[in-house]
Design a protein around this motif. Structure first.
Motif, mmCIF file in Angstrom:
data_model
loop_
_atom_site.group_PDB
_atom_site.id
_atom_site.type_symbol
_atom_site.label_atom_id
_atom_site.label_comp_id
_atom_site.label_asym_id
_atom_site.label_seq_id
_atom_site.Cartn_x
_atom_site.Cartn_y
_atom_site.Cartn_z
ATOM 1 N N VAL A 30 0.834 -1.211 0.000
ATOM 2 C CA VAL A 30 0.000 0.000 0.000
ATOM 3 C C VAL A 30 0.864 1.255 0.000
ATOM 4 O O VAL A 30 0.617 2.210 -0.753
ATOM 5 C CB VAL A 30 -0.956 -0.017 1.208
ATOM 6 C CG1 VAL A 30 -1.646 1.334 1.362
ATOM 7 C CG2 VAL A 30 -1.996 -1.112 1.038
ATOM 8 N N LEU A 31 1.898 1.282 0.840
ATOM 9 C CA LEU A 31 2.787 2.449 0.891
ATOM 10 C C LEU A 31 3.527 2.620 -0.421
ATOM 11 O O LEU A 31 3.704 3.743 -0.912
ATOM 12 C CB LEU A 31 3.773 2.298 2.044
ATOM 13 C CG LEU A 31 3.203 2.420 3.455
ATOM 14 C CD1 LEU A 31 4.265 2.106 4.491
ATOM 15 C CD2 LEU A 31 2.646 3.824 3.685
ATOM 16 N N CYS A 32 3.974 1.526 -1.004
ATOM 17 C CA CYS A 32 4.708 1.592 -2.267
ATOM 18 C C CYS A 32 3.822 2.153 -3.381
ATOM 19 O O CYS A 32 4.283 2.922 -4.223
ATOM 20 C CB CYS A 32 5.217 0.199 -2.624
ATOM 21 S SG CYS A 32 6.430 0.163 -3.947
ATOM 22 N N LEU A 33 2.551 1.775 -3.384
ATOM 23 C CA LEU A 33 1.635 2.261 -4.419
ATOM 24 C C LEU A 33 1.162 3.684 -4.136
ATOM 25 O O LEU A 33 0.992 4.488 -5.055
ATOM 26 C CB LEU A 33 0.429 1.321 -4.516
ATOM 27 C CG LEU A 33 0.709 -0.112 -4.980
ATOM 28 C CD1 LEU A 33 -0.565 -0.936 -4.952
ATOM 29 C CD2 LEU A 33 1.318 -0.130 -6.370
ATOM 30 N N ALA A 34 0.935 4.001 -2.871
ATOM 31 C CA ALA A 34 0.375 5.305 -2.524
ATOM 32 C C ALA A 34 1.407 6.423 -2.635
ATOM 33 O O ALA A 34 1.100 7.507 -3.147
ATOM 34 C CB ALA A 34 -0.213 5.268 -1.122
ATOM 35 N N LEU A 35 2.620 6.190 -2.170
ATOM 36 C CA LEU A 35 3.632 7.255 -2.173
ATOM 37 C C LEU A 35 4.183 7.497 -3.581
ATOM 38 O O LEU A 35 4.544 8.618 -3.913
ATOM 39 C CB LEU A 35 4.758 6.895 -1.204
ATOM 40 C CG LEU A 35 4.302 6.755 0.258
ATOM 41 C CD1 LEU A 35 5.480 6.366 1.151
ATOM 42 C CD2 LEU A 35 3.670 8.053 0.758
ATOM 43 N N ASP A 36 4.294 6.454 -4.391
ATOM 44 C CA ASP A 36 4.598 6.573 -5.823
ATOM 45 C C ASP A 36 5.851 7.409 -6.090
ATOM 46 O O ASP A 36 5.807 8.427 -6.779
ATOM 47 C CB ASP A 36 3.392 7.168 -6.562
ATOM 48 C CG ASP A 36 3.514 6.976 -8.070
ATOM 49 O OD1 ASP A 36 4.335 6.156 -8.501
ATOM 50 O OD2 ASP A 36 2.792 7.680 -8.799
ATOM 51 N N ARG A 120 7.871 0.798 -8.550
ATOM 52 C CA ARG A 120 6.678 0.526 -7.745
ATOM 53 C C ARG A 120 6.282 -0.946 -7.845
ATOM 54 O O ARG A 120 5.933 -1.575 -6.835
ATOM 55 C CB ARG A 120 5.534 1.427 -8.210
ATOM 56 C CG ARG A 120 4.277 1.323 -7.367
ATOM 57 C CD ARG A 120 3.304 2.425 -7.694
ATOM 58 N NE ARG A 120 2.956 2.453 -9.116
ATOM 59 C CZ ARG A 120 2.092 3.298 -9.643
ATOM 60 N NH1 ARG A 120 1.516 4.213 -8.878
ATOM 61 N NH2 ARG A 120 1.809 3.257 -10.923
ATOM 62 N N SER A 124 6.426 -3.775 -4.753
ATOM 63 C CA SER A 124 5.248 -4.570 -4.393
ATOM 64 C C SER A 124 5.523 -6.061 -4.542
ATOM 65 O O SER A 124 5.094 -6.870 -3.713
ATOM 66 C CB SER A 124 4.057 -4.159 -5.270
ATOM 67 O OG SER A 124 3.757 -2.785 -5.127
ATOM 68 N N THR A 246 7.211 2.063 7.720
ATOM 69 C CA THR A 246 6.368 3.217 7.389
ATOM 70 C C THR A 246 7.146 4.523 7.516
ATOM 71 O O THR A 246 7.061 5.389 6.634
ATOM 72 C CB THR A 246 5.146 3.249 8.330
ATOM 73 O OG1 THR A 246 4.424 2.011 8.228
ATOM 74 C CG2 THR A 246 4.229 4.395 7.970
ATOM 75 N N SER A 253 9.845 9.298 0.570
ATOM 76 C CA SER A 253 8.937 9.996 -0.351
ATOM 77 C C SER A 253 9.108 11.515 -0.263
ATOM 78 O O SER A 253 8.988 12.228 -1.257
ATOM 79 C CB SER A 253 7.484 9.617 -0.037
ATOM 80 O OG SER A 253 7.102 10.141 1.228
#
Length: 256
Positions: A30-36, A120, A124, A246, A253
């Protein structure tokens, strides 16, 4: 797949609650996808490889081989993102090649987008590899039951996973028998042997499924495959790793 199963059953985190390991892997994804950010993806990859190697005790060669295979596939996939194909060259391209009426080019923006997608996806994938290499299927089934996933979906997944190994054994025996009879000595013979092998494996899978259905019904199968769960332990180090992951990804990021 046998190698993956061996490490999943024999790693140092085998008896840790699968919910904790699943939460850690899901948090990383989730962090990898959200922070991008490319830095976030690479840092996630490093985190997951480090946890798999030095915490779970899985050799780096095993996790690295899995990630390398996925990386090659993903690198080929992002080529379409990095390259632009059209009837004319774009403005300010990084490079542009002309093949008749077709232009193949790339811009700094398209290369940066490809890099973001690749990092990304790799981050993941490394998080998912961590879960796969530290959690066997029976633990994942128990975790899915806790999430109230339909029993039919869980049973199909379990039976499919078992059938893969059974059919692989049959495939290897058949291929060895064909090879001993010079079934692959020429290109024509190889094509014929491959066709026969495919048909025999299909028939073997069908017959095994029928025998399995009869065996399950004779033992009172009521629509649910029941597996006794293990006595899992909860490790506070998993939560500490989640907090550290986290914080480090959030910092990466902001810097990146």
């Amino acid at each position: 797949m046998r190698v993956i199963d061996r490490y999943a059953f024999g790693n140092a985190l085998r008896d840790v609650d699968p919910a904790q390991k699943g939460t850690l892997a899901l948090l990383a994804i989730v962090l990898c996808l959200a922070l991008d950010r490319p830095a976030v993806g690479m840092l996630t990859l490093i985190w997951m490889l480090a946890l798999t190697r030095w915490w779970a005790g899985v050799p780096l060669q095993a996790s690295g081989s899995m990630l390398l295979t996925e990386g090659v596939f993903l690198s080929l996939s992002v080529v379409g993102v990095a390259l632009n194909i059209g009837g004319s060259a774009p403005d300010a391209p990084l490079f542009a090649w002309r093949f008749g009426p077709i232009w193949v080019s790339a811009t700094p923006e398209s290369l940066m987008l490809a890099m973001r997608v690749l990092t990304r996806a790799l981050g993941s994938a490394s998080a998912l590899n961590f879960l796969i290499l530290t959690t066997p299927l029976i633990d994942l089934i128990e975790l899915l039951r806790r999430t109230r996933l339909p029993e039919g979906v869980i049973d199909i997944m379990a039976l499919t996973y078992r059938a893969i190994f059974v059919l692989l054994d049959s495939l290897e025996r058949m291929a060895t028998a064909q090879d001993a009879r010079l079934g692959y000595s020429t290109a024509r013979a190889a094509l014929r042997s491959a066709a026969l092998l495919g048909s025999r494996v299909f028939l073997d899978a069908y017959r095994r499924s029928q025998r399995m259905q009869v065996a399950m019904e004779s033992r009172g199968f009521d629509g649910m495959l029941r597996v006794l769960p293990l006595a899992y332990r909860r490790s506070p180090r998993v939560w500490l790793a989640s907090v550290a992951l986290t914080a480090s990804l959030a910092l990466a990021s902001m810097i990146g």
